[in-house]
Motif scaffolding. Structure first.
Motif, PDB file in Angstrom:
ATOM      1  N   ASP A   1      30.412 -33.838 -74.430  1.00 24.39           N
ATOM      2  CA  ASP A   1      30.567 -32.044 -74.076  1.00 24.39           C
ATOM      3  C   ASP A   1      30.788 -32.503 -75.251  1.00 24.39           C
ATOM      4  N   ASP A   2      31.439 -33.121 -76.612  1.00 23.01           N
ATOM      5  CA  ASP A   2      31.919 -32.586 -77.472  1.00 23.01           C
ATOM      6  C   ASP A   2      30.755 -32.982 -78.461  1.00 23.01           C
TER       7      ASP A   2
ATOM      8  N   VAL B   1      33.978 -35.610 -71.823  1.00 18.71           N
ATOM      9  CA  VAL B   1      34.342 -35.540 -72.671  1.00 18.71           C
ATOM     10  C   VAL B   1      33.680 -35.478 -74.219  1.00 18.71           C
ATOM     11  N   THR B   2      33.630 -36.874 -74.560  1.00 18.42           N
ATOM     12  CA  THR B   2      32.680 -37.162 -75.600  1.00 18.42           C
ATOM     13  C   THR B   2      31.115 -36.773 -75.794  1.00 18.42           C
TER      14      THR B   2
END
Length: 109
Positions: free
Chosen positions: A81-82, A78-79
């Protein structure tokens, strides 16, 4: 073992020199105007880049990509991709700022 590579944008510099030589042959009286315009656009691009680096010193594209790679290696998708998305936005932001400065300088000259 490292290989010797040409500096970045070498091909554009070569093309610029060839086109400047063509202008010198076809219309020698326009060489000074061409060099003046070329120097203004080049100065504007450098100025736009440094404006972006100064104003957004905390959101530099390559640092965001490094953070994305680090998070990906740590398994935090998630991080990663962010950070990757933020790097894309930062790159587009830099291009827009540089384009705005180039257009402003070019129209004002």
């Amino acid at each position: 073992m490292s290989t010797l590579r040409a500096p970045r944008l070498t091909s554009f510099a070569v093309i610029t020199l060839i086109l400047t030589a063509a202008i010198a042959l076809l219309a020698p009286h326009l060489v000074s105007v061409t060099l003046y315009k070329l120097s203004l656009v080049t100065l504007a691009a450098v100025l736009g880049y440094w404006i972006d680096r100064t104003v957004y010193h905390y959101l530099r594209p390559h640092e965001l990509l490094q953070q994305s790679d680090l998070a990906r290696h740590q398994g935090d998708r998630v991080t990663a991709d962010d950070c990757s998305a933020n790097a894309s936005v930062a790159t587009i932001r830099r291009a827009i700022i540089m384009a705005a400065v180039i257009i402003a300088i070019s129209l004002g000259a």
